[in-house]
Write a protein that holds these residues in place. Structure first.
Motif, PDB file in Angstrom:
ATOM      1  N   MET A  54     -31.580  33.578  58.049  1.00  0.00           N
ATOM      2  CA  MET A  54     -30.451  34.302  57.446  1.00  0.00           C
ATOM      3  C   MET A  54     -29.710  35.134  58.485  1.00  0.00           C
ATOM      4  SD  MET A  54     -28.782  35.222  54.769  1.00  0.00           S
ATOM      5  CE  MET A  54     -27.578  36.469  54.380  1.00  0.00           C
ATOM      6  N   THR A  69     -24.471  40.667  56.953  1.00  0.00           N
ATOM      7  CA  THR A  69     -23.153  41.230  57.269  1.00  0.00           C
ATOM      8  C   THR A  69     -23.170  42.233  58.421  1.00  0.00           C
ATOM      9  OG1 THR A  69     -23.525  42.878  55.544  1.00  0.00           O
ATOM     10  CG2 THR A  69     -22.154  41.007  54.954  1.00  0.00           C
ATOM     11  N   HIS A 113     -29.230  29.782  55.781  1.00  0.00           N
ATOM     12  CA  HIS A 113     -27.988  30.236  55.144  1.00  0.00           C
ATOM     13  C   HIS A 113     -26.768  29.996  56.019  1.00  0.00           C
ATOM     14  CE1 HIS A 113     -24.902  33.442  54.610  1.00  0.00           C
ATOM     15  NE2 HIS A 113     -25.028  33.114  53.351  1.00  0.00           N
ATOM     16  N   THR A 121     -21.606  33.672  57.183  1.00  0.00           N
ATOM     17  CA  THR A 121     -20.351  33.622  56.425  1.00  0.00           C
ATOM     18  C   THR A 121     -19.181  34.066  57.305  1.00  0.00           C
ATOM     19  OG1 THR A 121     -21.467  34.046  54.334  1.00  0.00           O
ATOM     20  CG2 THR A 121     -19.104  34.511  54.412  1.00  0.00           C
ATOM     21  N   HIS A 175     -14.768  33.801  52.963  1.00  0.00           N
ATOM     22  CA  HIS A 175     -15.305  33.742  51.599  1.00  0.00           C
ATOM     23  C   HIS A 175     -14.194  34.090  50.625  1.00  0.00           C
ATOM     24  CE1 HIS A 175     -18.317  33.590  48.548  1.00  0.00           C
ATOM     25  NE2 HIS A 175     -17.995  34.804  48.120  1.00  0.00           N
ATOM     26  N   GLN A 233     -19.727  28.917  55.530  1.00  0.00           N
ATOM     27  CA  GLN A 233     -20.851  29.420  56.318  1.00  0.00           C
ATOM     28  C   GLN A 233     -21.006  28.473  57.503  1.00  0.00           C
ATOM     29  OE1 GLN A 233     -21.217  29.363  52.739  1.00  0.00           O
ATOM     30  NE2 GLN A 233     -20.534  31.478  52.969  1.00  0.00           N
ATOM     31  N   ARG A 277     -23.861  27.959  49.267  1.00  0.00           N
ATOM     32  CA  ARG A 277     -22.817  28.620  48.469  1.00  0.00           C
ATOM     33  C   ARG A 277     -21.688  27.693  48.013  1.00  0.00           C
ATOM     34  NH1 ARG A 277     -24.084  34.112  48.958  1.00  0.00           N
ATOM     35  NH2 ARG A 277     -24.967  34.718  50.964  1.00  0.00           N
ATOM     36  N   ALA A 329     -21.869  33.812  45.306  1.00  0.00           N
ATOM     37  CA  ALA A 329     -22.682  34.976  45.698  1.00  0.00           C
ATOM     38  C   ALA A 329     -22.821  35.894  44.475  1.00  0.00           C
ATOM     39  CB  ALA A 329     -21.996  35.738  46.836  1.00  0.00           C
ATOM     40  N   PRO A 330     -23.808  36.730  44.390  1.00  0.00           N
ATOM     41  CA  PRO A 330     -24.981  36.740  45.252  1.00  0.00           C
ATOM     42  C   PRO A 330     -25.960  35.628  44.848  1.00  0.00           C
ATOM     43  CG  PRO A 330     -25.185  38.468  43.603  1.00  0.00           C
ATOM     44  CD  PRO A 330     -23.860  37.811  43.365  1.00  0.00           C
ATOM     45  N   LEU A 331     -26.719  35.145  45.830  1.00  0.00           N
ATOM     46  CA  LEU A 331     -27.685  34.078  45.560  1.00  0.00           C
ATOM     47  C   LEU A 331     -29.119  34.607  45.492  1.00  0.00           C
ATOM     48  CD1 LEU A 331     -26.287  31.193  47.800  1.00  0.00           C
ATOM     49  CD2 LEU A 331     -25.715  31.787  45.441  1.00  0.00           C
ATOM     50  N   VAL A 332     -29.310  35.818  45.987  1.00  0.00           N
ATOM     51  CA  VAL A 332     -30.677  36.377  46.047  1.00  0.00           C
ATOM     52  C   VAL A 332     -31.309  36.661  44.668  1.00  0.00           C
ATOM     53  CG1 VAL A 332     -31.882  38.511  46.742  1.00  0.00           C
ATOM     54  CG2 VAL A 332     -30.601  37.197  48.429  1.00  0.00           C
ATOM     55  N   PRO A 333     -30.511  37.007  43.625  1.00  0.00           N
ATOM     56  CA  PRO A 333     -31.153  37.408  42.366  1.00  0.00           C
ATOM     57  C   PRO A 333     -32.129  36.395  41.756  1.00  0.00           C
ATOM     58  CG  PRO A 333     -28.907  38.137  42.372  1.00  0.00           C
ATOM     59  CD  PRO A 333     -29.061  37.292  43.604  1.00  0.00           C
ATOM     60  N   GLU A 382     -34.321  38.611  52.455  1.00  0.00           N
ATOM     61  CA  GLU A 382     -33.249  37.621  52.300  1.00  0.00           C
ATOM     62  C   GLU A 382     -33.642  36.294  52.946  1.00  0.00           C
ATOM     63  OE1 GLU A 382     -29.702  39.680  53.607  1.00  0.00           O
ATOM     64  OE2 GLU A 382     -29.518  40.702  51.679  1.00  0.00           O
ATOM     65  N   PHE A 429     -33.930  32.756  50.944  1.00  0.00           N
ATOM     66  CA  PHE A 429     -33.243  31.502  51.311  1.00  0.00           C
ATOM     67  C   PHE A 429     -34.260  30.384  51.544  1.00  0.00           C
ATOM     68  CE2 PHE A 429     -29.551  34.138  51.378  1.00  0.00           C
ATOM     69  CZ  PHE A 429     -28.634  33.289  50.775  1.00  0.00           C
TER      70      PHE A 429
HETATM   71  C1  AH0 Z   1     -20.463  35.379  50.825  1.00  0.00           C
HETATM   72  C2  AH0 Z   1     -21.603  36.112  51.424  1.00  0.00           C
HETATM   73  O1  AH0 Z   1     -22.098  35.756  52.473  1.00  0.00           O
HETATM   74  N1  AH0 Z   1     -22.057  37.164  50.709  1.00  0.00           N
HETATM   75  C3  AH0 Z   1     -23.186  37.964  51.146  1.00  0.00           C
HETATM   76  C4  AH0 Z   1     -22.693  39.308  51.659  1.00  0.00           C
HETATM   77  O2  AH0 Z   1     -23.778  40.098  52.179  1.00  0.00           O
HETATM   78  C5  AH0 Z   1     -24.252  40.939  51.105  1.00  0.00           C
HETATM   79  C6  AH0 Z   1     -23.427  40.513  49.906  1.00  0.00           C
HETATM   80  O3  AH0 Z   1     -22.223  40.109  50.583  1.00  0.00           O
HETATM   81  C7  AH0 Z   1     -24.010  39.288  49.143  1.00  0.00           C
HETATM   82  O4  AH0 Z   1     -23.071  38.961  48.115  1.00  0.00           O
HETATM   83  C8  AH0 Z   1     -24.161  38.030  50.002  1.00  0.00           C
HETATM   84  O5  AH0 Z   1     -25.453  37.845  50.520  1.00  0.00           O
HETATM   85  C9  AH0 Z   1     -26.637  37.985  49.795  1.00  0.00           C
HETATM   86  C10 AH0 Z   1     -27.772  37.668  50.692  1.00  0.00           C
HETATM   87  C11 AH0 Z   1     -26.714  37.123  48.526  1.00  0.00           C
HETATM   88  O6  AH0 Z   1     -26.075  36.071  48.447  1.00  0.00           O
HETATM   89  O7  AH0 Z   1     -27.470  37.490  47.615  1.00  0.00           O
END
Ligand code: AH0
Ligand code: ATP
Length: 356
Positions: A12, A15, A98, A101, A104, A113, A133, A144-148, A318, A322
């Motif tokens: 990963m 930002t 990942h 980015t 976006h 990305q 993404r 985004a977000p993808l982590v949840p 993170e 991923f």
């Molecule tokens: C488009 C992109 O890279 N978004 C990131 C960024 O960094 C923090 C926040 O903005 C989050 O929305 C996302 O990353 C995290 C890891 C996510 O996708 O959950």
């Protein structure tokens, strides 16, 4: 039911541009219950010339971006190869990456990305799962977000999962759906003022702690439109640059007082954002090292149990998630939630490239 095991690397780049996070993970899954172990993890810092290129790339032409994408894919390939060799990692199922980015604009139907070109698989050489993404944006989501979804699968024991990075964001269950949104800027603003004192960041919040709260500034920050909006909502650097910093700059107060007031604002917004003020709050990201901020959050949420994990999870969550998204893709399972991104449906996102 049999137990499945996966031996993968998650990669990963976030930002803050501090570098590339790599984590070697072992997952096991049985009856839909996942467990993980982070075996080795490392952050490889970017050189100053890479930081410059990654920052300027937003203004690059199509040709310049293509060239940058090729160079960055090669950079990532050599970083990943070094990590595999250094830690003598064998029998990998995949490298799940990942990328970084650059652009976006989900509202215009695209997100970019870099570092996700198909040749990565031959360069390292491993099976690669990447570009998580793009499909979501094609399906009308924010990408985004993808982590949840990873919070849900790997950290179900916590009521709230929060990350304190450049911005603060949270994810939690509500009516059997995962909800997630950005709460406020955090380190994007705190670092800006720490930089004015010649520091990269305010270590442990020790300088903010010495400041005084300016009540007028605090009230004006809390009154900003973004905080009155309902989720789904997300923040970008534009909000900091165009709205938050000019507002703070309109107050002629000491830097310590700006830091202290902004910390108070973040703590208040976090407390307001959580629908239930009791339960457990799991905090990751570099802001979890800011003791002063954590104390102020606890002050506004006295009945909340705040959990800050070990360094490995705090800094590599993170990359870990991923890695999980890549394994879910290999299994053909859902790895993006429409309740979070707003896309047409839940889906299994990402590309799989095999080394030839
Ligand atoms: C488009 C992109 O890279 N978004 C990131 C960024 O960094 C923090 C926040 O903005 C989050 O929305 C996302 O990353 C995290 C890891 C996510 O996708 O959950
Ligand atoms: N000891 C510390 N005390 C206070 N703050 C710290 C400390 N260590 C790190 N930080 C803060 O954490 C930031 C880095 O956080 P992190 O790496 O989670 O951000 P990021 O992953 O780039 O952000 P995002 O998740 O939003 O993409 C640093 O820039 C700094 O502001």
């Amino acid at each position: 039911m049999k137990e499945d095991y996966y031996n993968v690397i998650g990669v990963m780049s976030g930002t803050s541009l501090d570098g590339v996070d790599l984590a070697h993970i072992q997952f096991s899954v049985k009856n839909n219950k996942w467990t993980f172990e982070i075996l080795e993890s490392e952050t490889i810092a970017y050189s100053s010339s890479w930081i410059k290129s990654l920052k300027s790339a937003v203004d690059y032409s199509k040709e310049q971006l293509e060239k940058l994408n090729q160079n960055y894919t090669q950079l990532l390939a050599s970083i990943i190869t070094d990590f595999i060799e250094k830690h003598k990692i064998e029998n990998l199922d995949a490298v799940c990456s990942h990328g970084h980015t650059i652009l976006h604009q989900p509202q215009n139907g695209f997100t970019l990305q870099i570092g996700n070109l198909p040749e990565m698989a031959s360069l390292i050489p491993q099976t690669v799962v990447c570009d998580f993404r793009v499909q979501d944006v094609q399906l009308g989501g924010q990408g985004a977000p993808l982590v949840p979804i990873g919070d849900r699968i790997l950290f179900p024991q916590y009521d709230y999962c929060m990350n304190l990075g450049g911005f603060s964001n949270v994810s939690f269950e509500q009516n059997k759906q995962r909800i997630a949104f950005d709460i406020s800027p955090v380190n994007t603003v705190l670092n800006f003022y720490a930089n004015q004192l010649g520091l990269d960041y305010d270590d442990k919040g020790n300088i903010s702690r010495t400041g005084k709260i300016d009540t007028n500034l605090l009230n004006e920050l809390n009154a900003l439109d973004f905080y009155q909006k309902k989720y789904p909502k997300s923040l970008g650097f534009e909000f900091v640059k165009e709205i938050v910093l000019p507002l703070i700059e309109s107050f002629e107060i000491a830097i310590e007082d700006k830091l202290c007031t902004f910390t108070e604002h973040v703590a208040q917004q976090i407390a307001l954002a959580l629908p239930n003020k009791k339960g457990s709050l799991f905090i990751t990201g570099g802001g979890a090292y800011n003791n002063f901020l954590i104390e102020r959050i606890q002050y506004y949420l006295p009945e909340m149990k705040i959990i800050i994990p070990s360094t490995k999870i705090l800094e590599f969550k993170e990359a870990l998630i991923f890695a999980l998204l890549g394994v879910l893709k290999l299994r053909g399972e859902i790895n993006v939630l429409s309740s979070v991104t707003g896309s047409e449906m839940d889906h299994s996102s990402g590309n799989i490239y095999y080394s030839k």
